[in-house]
Scaffold this motif. Structure first.
Motif, PDB file in Angstrom:
ATOM      1  N   SER A  97      -0.689  -7.651 -11.780  1.00  0.00           N
ATOM      2  CA  SER A  97       0.351  -8.371 -12.511  1.00  0.00           C
ATOM      3  C   SER A  97       0.924  -7.454 -13.590  1.00  0.00           C
ATOM      4  N   THR A  98       1.617  -8.036 -14.519  1.00  0.00           N
ATOM      5  CA  THR A  98       2.228  -7.240 -15.587  1.00  0.00           C
ATOM      6  C   THR A  98       1.891  -7.859 -16.942  1.00  0.00           C
ATOM      7  N   LEU A  99       1.832  -7.015 -17.969  1.00  0.00           N
ATOM      8  CA  LEU A  99       1.634  -7.538 -19.326  1.00  0.00           C
ATOM      9  C   LEU A  99       2.718  -8.559 -19.658  1.00  0.00           C
ATOM     10  N   ALA A 115       1.288  -3.900   9.518  1.00  0.00           N
ATOM     11  CA  ALA A 115       2.495  -4.530   8.969  1.00  0.00           C
ATOM     12  C   ALA A 115       2.116  -5.897   8.419  1.00  0.00           C
ATOM     13  N   ALA A 116       2.556  -6.194   7.213  1.00  0.00           N
ATOM     14  CA  ALA A 116       2.289  -7.529   6.638  1.00  0.00           C
ATOM     15  C   ALA A 116       3.402  -7.838   5.644  1.00  0.00           C
ATOM     16  N   ASP A 117       4.306  -8.696   6.063  1.00  0.00           N
ATOM     17  CA  ASP A 117       5.372  -9.120   5.156  1.00  0.00           C
ATOM     18  C   ASP A 117       4.919 -10.419   4.492  1.00  0.00           C
ATOM     19  N   ARG A 177      -3.338  -7.226 -15.592  1.00  0.00           N
ATOM     20  CA  ARG A 177      -1.969  -7.123 -16.151  1.00  0.00           C
ATOM     21  C   ARG A 177      -1.707  -5.668 -16.531  1.00  0.00           C
ATOM     22  N   LEU A 178      -0.735  -5.076 -15.851  1.00  0.00           N
ATOM     23  CA  LEU A 178      -0.489  -3.641 -16.023  1.00  0.00           C
ATOM     24  C   LEU A 178       0.607  -3.382 -17.059  1.00  0.00           C
ATOM     25  N   PRO A 179       0.538  -2.194 -17.687  1.00  0.00           N
ATOM     26  CA  PRO A 179       1.549  -1.826 -18.685  1.00  0.00           C
ATOM     27  C   PRO A 179       2.760  -1.203 -17.983  1.00  0.00           C
ATOM     28  N   THR A 180       3.729  -0.790 -18.755  1.00  0.00           N
ATOM     29  CA  THR A 180       4.871  -0.058 -18.192  1.00  0.00           C
ATOM     30  C   THR A 180       4.423   1.372 -17.916  1.00  0.00           C
ATOM     31  N   VAL A 181       4.485   1.736 -16.652  1.00  0.00           N
ATOM     32  CA  VAL A 181       4.060   3.089 -16.278  1.00  0.00           C
ATOM     33  C   VAL A 181       5.269   4.019 -16.445  1.00  0.00           C
ATOM     34  N   VAL A 182       5.144   5.010 -17.343  1.00  0.00           N
ATOM     35  CA  VAL A 182       6.302   5.860 -17.634  1.00  0.00           C
ATOM     36  C   VAL A 182       6.190   7.246 -17.000  1.00  0.00           C
ATOM     37  N   VAL A 184       1.575  -2.924   4.753  1.00  0.00           N
ATOM     38  CA  VAL A 184       2.918  -2.518   4.307  1.00  0.00           C
ATOM     39  C   VAL A 184       3.963  -3.452   4.899  1.00  0.00           C
ATOM     40  N   ARG A 185       5.108  -3.563   4.201  1.00  0.00           N
ATOM     41  CA  ARG A 185       6.209  -4.351   4.764  1.00  0.00           C
ATOM     42  C   ARG A 185       6.928  -3.464   5.784  1.00  0.00           C
ATOM     43  N   ALA A 186       7.048  -3.932   7.009  1.00  0.00           N
ATOM     44  CA  ALA A 186       7.752  -3.143   8.029  1.00  0.00           C
ATOM     45  C   ALA A 186       8.427  -4.116   8.982  1.00  0.00           C
ATOM     46  N   ALA A 246       0.814  -1.230   0.000  1.00  0.00           N
ATOM     47  CA  ALA A 246       0.000   0.000   0.000  1.00  0.00           C
ATOM     48  C   ALA A 246       0.843   1.274   0.000  1.00  0.00           C
ATOM     49  N   ASP A 247       2.125   1.156   0.332  1.00  0.00           N
ATOM     50  CA  ASP A 247       2.958   2.368   0.281  1.00  0.00           C
ATOM     51  C   ASP A 247       3.837   2.367  -0.960  1.00  0.00           C
ATOM     52  N   GLY A 248       3.585   1.452  -1.884  1.00  0.00           N
ATOM     53  CA  GLY A 248       4.344   1.433  -3.137  1.00  0.00           C
ATOM     54  C   GLY A 248       3.843   2.532  -4.066  1.00  0.00           C
ATOM     55  N   TYR A 249       4.493   2.629  -5.212  1.00  0.00           N
ATOM     56  CA  TYR A 249       4.172   3.691  -6.177  1.00  0.00           C
ATOM     57  C   TYR A 249       2.689   3.640  -6.579  1.00  0.00           C
ATOM     58  N   LEU A 250       2.219   2.445  -6.939  1.00  0.00           N
ATOM     59  CA  LEU A 250       0.810   2.340  -7.337  1.00  0.00           C
ATOM     60  C   LEU A 250      -0.104   2.151  -6.132  1.00  0.00           C
ATOM     61  N   GLY A 251       0.375   1.438  -5.102  1.00  0.00           N
ATOM     62  CA  GLY A 251      -0.460   1.144  -3.938  1.00  0.00           C
ATOM     63  C   GLY A 251      -1.001   2.406  -3.280  1.00  0.00           C
ATOM     64  N   ARG A 252      -0.129   3.399  -3.103  1.00  0.00           N
ATOM     65  CA  ARG A 252      -0.621   4.595  -2.399  1.00  0.00           C
ATOM     66  C   ARG A 252      -1.549   5.430  -3.286  1.00  0.00           C
ATOM     67  N   SER A 280       8.054 -14.764 -12.178  1.00  0.00           N
ATOM     68  CA  SER A 280       7.380 -14.799 -10.868  1.00  0.00           C
ATOM     69  C   SER A 280       5.970 -14.216 -10.963  1.00  0.00           C
ATOM     70  N   LYS A 281       5.788 -13.223 -11.825  1.00  0.00           N
ATOM     71  CA  LYS A 281       4.441 -12.651 -11.952  1.00  0.00           C
ATOM     72  C   LYS A 281       3.520 -13.648 -12.664  1.00  0.00           C
ATOM     73  N   TRP A 282       4.067 -14.358 -13.656  1.00  0.00           N
ATOM     74  CA  TRP A 282       3.270 -15.404 -14.317  1.00  0.00           C
ATOM     75  C   TRP A 282       2.911 -16.505 -13.305  1.00  0.00           C
ATOM     76  N   ALA A 314       5.157  -6.673  -4.107  1.00  0.00           N
ATOM     77  CA  ALA A 314       6.043  -7.489  -4.938  1.00  0.00           C
ATOM     78  C   ALA A 314       7.416  -6.847  -4.955  1.00  0.00           C
ATOM     79  N   VAL A 315       8.412  -7.650  -5.269  1.00  0.00           N
ATOM     80  CA  VAL A 315       9.710  -7.069  -5.625  1.00  0.00           C
ATOM     81  C   VAL A 315       9.622  -6.800  -7.114  1.00  0.00           C
ATOM     82  N   THR A 316       9.800  -5.550  -7.512  1.00  0.00           N
ATOM     83  CA  THR A 316       9.472  -5.162  -8.883  1.00  0.00           C
ATOM     84  C   THR A 316      10.704  -4.925  -9.769  1.00  0.00           C
ATOM     85  N   ARG A 317      11.896  -5.205  -9.221  1.00  0.00           N
ATOM     86  CA  ARG A 317      13.112  -5.050 -10.048  1.00  0.00           C
ATOM     87  C   ARG A 317      13.146  -6.137 -11.124  1.00  0.00           C
TER      88      ARG A 317
HETATM   89  N1  LIG Z   1       4.728   0.396 -11.895  1.00  0.00           N
HETATM   90  C1  LIG Z   1       4.663  -0.318 -13.000  1.00  0.00           C
HETATM   91  O1  LIG Z   1       5.082   0.161 -14.082  1.00  0.00           O
HETATM   92  C2  LIG Z   1       4.090  -1.716 -12.986  1.00  0.00           C
HETATM   93  C3  LIG Z   1       3.941  -2.356 -14.227  1.00  0.00           C
HETATM   94  C4  LIG Z   1       3.427  -3.648 -14.236  1.00  0.00           C
HETATM   95  C5  LIG Z   1       3.068  -4.274 -13.053  1.00  0.00           C
HETATM   96  N2  LIG Z   1       3.230  -3.630 -11.863  1.00  0.00           N
HETATM   97  C6  LIG Z   1       2.851  -4.360 -10.638  1.00  0.00           C
HETATM   98  O2  LIG Z   1       2.081  -3.513  -9.808  1.00  0.00           O
HETATM   99  C7  LIG Z   1       2.382  -3.761  -8.436  1.00  0.00           C
HETATM  100  C8  LIG Z   1       2.761  -2.456  -7.765  1.00  0.00           C
HETATM  101  O3  LIG Z   1       3.886  -1.923  -8.451  1.00  0.00           O
HETATM  102  P1  LIG Z   1       4.613  -0.594  -7.972  1.00  0.00           P
HETATM  103  O4  LIG Z   1       5.159   0.066  -9.186  1.00  0.00           O
HETATM  104  O5  LIG Z   1       3.738   0.174  -7.057  1.00  0.00           O
HETATM  105  O6  LIG Z   1       5.831  -1.221  -7.170  1.00  0.00           O
HETATM  106  P2  LIG Z   1       6.662  -0.638  -5.946  1.00  0.00           P
HETATM  107  O7  LIG Z   1       6.599   0.840  -5.893  1.00  0.00           O
HETATM  108  O8  LIG Z   1       7.999  -1.300  -6.053  1.00  0.00           O
HETATM  109  O9  LIG Z   1       5.874  -1.199  -4.682  1.00  0.00           O
HETATM  110  C9  LIG Z   1       5.958  -2.530  -4.294  1.00  0.00           C
HETATM  111  C10 LIG Z   1       5.431  -2.627  -2.881  1.00  0.00           C
HETATM  112  O10 LIG Z   1       5.579  -3.988  -2.443  1.00  0.00           O
HETATM  113  C11 LIG Z   1       6.130  -3.967  -1.147  1.00  0.00           C
HETATM  114  N3  LIG Z   1       6.838  -5.203  -0.813  1.00  0.00           N
HETATM  115  C12 LIG Z   1       8.005  -5.656  -1.307  1.00  0.00           C
HETATM  116  N4  LIG Z   1       8.363  -6.789  -0.677  1.00  0.00           N
HETATM  117  C13 LIG Z   1       7.381  -7.056   0.226  1.00  0.00           C
HETATM  118  C14 LIG Z   1       7.166  -8.070   1.176  1.00  0.00           C
HETATM  119  N5  LIG Z   1       8.057  -9.057   1.359  1.00  0.00           N
HETATM  120  N6  LIG Z   1       6.048  -8.039   1.932  1.00  0.00           N
HETATM  121  C15 LIG Z   1       5.144  -7.053   1.784  1.00  0.00           C
HETATM  122  N7  LIG Z   1       5.292  -6.043   0.917  1.00  0.00           N
HETATM  123  C16 LIG Z   1       6.405  -6.048   0.140  1.00  0.00           C
HETATM  124  C17 LIG Z   1       7.083  -2.782  -1.169  1.00  0.00           C
HETATM  125  O11 LIG Z   1       7.436  -2.406   0.141  1.00  0.00           O
HETATM  126  P3  LIG Z   1       8.971  -1.927   0.436  1.00  0.00           P
HETATM  127  O12 LIG Z   1       9.225  -0.807  -0.502  1.00  0.00           O
HETATM  128  O13 LIG Z   1       8.947  -1.538   1.846  1.00  0.00           O
HETATM  129  O14 LIG Z   1       9.824  -3.113   0.169  1.00  0.00           O
HETATM  130  C18 LIG Z   1       6.197  -1.759  -1.881  1.00  0.00           C
HETATM  131  O15 LIG Z   1       5.286  -1.189  -0.979  1.00  0.00           O
HETATM  132  C19 LIG Z   1       3.491  -4.807  -8.409  1.00  0.00           C
HETATM  133  O16 LIG Z   1       2.925  -6.061  -8.107  1.00  0.00           O
HETATM  134  C20 LIG Z   1       4.054  -4.788  -9.810  1.00  0.00           C
HETATM  135  O17 LIG Z   1       4.550  -6.061 -10.176  1.00  0.00           O
HETATM  136  C21 LIG Z   1       3.738  -2.362 -11.805  1.00  0.00           C
END
Ligand SMILES: NC(=O)c1ccc[n+]([C@@H]2O[C@H](COP(=O)([O-])OP(=O)(O)OC[C@H]3O[C@@H](n4cnc5c(N)ncnc54)[C@H](OP(=O)(O)O)[C@@H]3O)[C@@H](O)[C@H]2O)c1
Length: 367
Positions: A129-131, A65-67, A179-184, A34-36, A10-16, A158-160, A90-93
């Motif tokens: 997910s992702t495209l 908190a939810a890891d 399935r989300l696109p690349t957010v630019v 959130v992961r804490a 929920a504190d990620g780029y899209l989550g918030r 991993s997303k598949w 997710a880990v999005t790298r």
């Molecule tokens: N943005 C895009 O362009 C895009 C495109 C396609 C799909 N998506 C999908 O959309 C979703 C959100 O993307 P985003 O861009 O918002 O990513 P993001 O900013 O990297 O956010 C990911 C979130 O997941 C949390 N997280 C990571 N490891 C965790 C764990 N072990 N337990 C609980 N939470 C954990 C992160 O917390 P910490 O930062 O504290 O680790 C962060 O809040 C992802 O599933 C991604 O695969 C995004």
């Protein structure tokens, strides 16, 4: 009917942004997961979310908190009140290691599915997910469960695999895969706050660090803004929309190719006197073998901007040799207000702001 939506990541780029949108749309209470690793980290994340979401969040949100690496996740949430789950954590790298991707992105989804199974009033479990869960598939990609065709990096795999785990439970719970696109960019103005492979590749071109263009110039690239993506997800979470797989992306006919995007980026770069002085030529398309040779040579270089940037580009580059078209008929049917950003205007605006801000290193002037 008023319900409770859990958002993970929920504190990620899209989550918030999604949390803000759901506060605006409907009257659900929100559980912001959130992961804490400590109470202090949780307090910090809670305070930042409260500040960002403003007064609308007071009384309607709870930050927990939810890891997702832990089986005991969400123990302090009563499953009986939960009506929707949006799984964004997710880990999005793109260069994520296999074991990390397996534990967080795949097993994390399975752990959340176990929690969802205890939510007797659950009406929707949506996975972000992702495209590119399509991996090495080519051609038309339908909005449906996909067999594995191989993957160019562990993130895609991993997303598949997370999708597959969830769609496998579709008979037992109301599952959607978005399935989300690349957010630019954040919005149509081209403002960027989250940098990814798109921005890093353009940076290499702009600074003359890459003169080869990896990929097939005809490969379509589906780009969007966070605004569009979050609006689509908000709509697809509506109880009136059927469960299923949705491609949150612009129409195939409005999807530019890699070659068009690079041309447009250089047209923008060439407006800058500093760039023109460098006298750089547009990158030359190269086959996959030549690009692999370049990567091999770069791994021998000491850590520096080239090595760093290539490390970000290389886990995705192979995808640019696998042209595919993402169908979006289900999205369009479910979302009468569908309006994707014009990809050419978006690319132009984004490139302009990347150049002006020097890829985020120089604060932009506010008007
Ligand atoms: N943005 C895009 O362009 C895009 C495109 C396609 C799909 N998506 C999908 O959309 C979703 C959100 O993307 P985003 O861009 O918002 O990513 P993001 O900013 O990297 O956010 C990911 C979130 O997941 C949390 N997280 C990571 N490891 C965790 C764990 N072990 N337990 C609980 N939470 C954990 C992160 O917390 P910490 O930062 O504290 O680790 C962060 O809040 C992802 O599933 C991604 O695969 C995004």
């Amino acid at each position: 009917m008023r319900g409770t939506t859990v958002i993970t990541g929920a504190d990620g780029y899209l989550g918030r942004r999604l949390a803000a949108a759901l506060l605006d749309d409907g009257d659900d209470d929100l559980i912001l997961a959130v992961r804490a690793a400590s109470a202090t980290e949780l307090d910090g994340k809670r305070a930042r979310l409260a500040e960002e979401l403003g007064p609308d969040a007071v009384g309607r949100t709870r930050c927990v908190a939810a890891d997702v690496r832990h089986d005991s996740l969400l123990t302090d949430v009563d499953p009986g009140v939960v009506t929707r789950i949006v799984h964004g954590a997710a880990v999005t790298r793109f260069n994520v290691e296999h074991d990390v991707a397996a534990d967080v992105n795949v097993a994390g989804t399975v752990r959340l599915r176990a929690f969802a199974a205890r939510c007797e009033n659950l009406r929707r479990f949506a996975l972000l997910s992702t495209l590119y869960a399509a991996g090495e598939h080519q051609g038309d990609i339908a909005e449906e469960r996909l067999p594995s065709a191989g993957f160019v990096n562990h993130y895609e795999w991993s997303k598949w695999a997370a999708e597959d785990q969830l769609l496998g439970a579709a008979r037992e719970m109301p599952v959607s895969v978005l399935r989300l696109p690349t957010v630019v960019a954040d919005d149509d103005s081209g403002h960027v706050t989250q940098y990814n492979v798109f921005h890093n590749t353009l940076k290499l071109f702009h600074y003359g660090l890459l003169s080869l263009l990896p990929g097939d110039e005809k490969t379509p690239l589906s780009l969007a803004t966070a605004d569009f993506t979050v609006s689509a997800v908000t709509r697809l979470l509506d109880p009136a929309v059927a469960d299923g797989v949705y491609h949150v992306c612009p129409d195939p006919a409005e999807t530019p190719t890699l070659g068009e995007l690079v041309d447009l980026a250089f047209t923008v770069f060439e407006r800058d006197a500093g760039f023109r002085r460098r006298g750089l030529i547009r990158p030359v398309p190269c086959d996959r073998e030549s690009f692999d040779d370049l990567l091999h040579a770069a791994t021998g270089l000491r850590a520096g901007p080239l090595h760093q940037s290539l490390a970000s580009v290389s886990p995705f580059a192979a995808q640019l040799y696998l042209p595919k078209t993402f169908r979006n008929e289900a999205l369009r049917a479910a979302w009468p207000a569908y309006a994707a950003p014009d990809p050419y205007a978006l690319t132009e605006a984004t490139c302009t702001r990347l150049v002006t801000s020097k890829w985020g290193r120089r604060p932009e002037e506010t008007s």
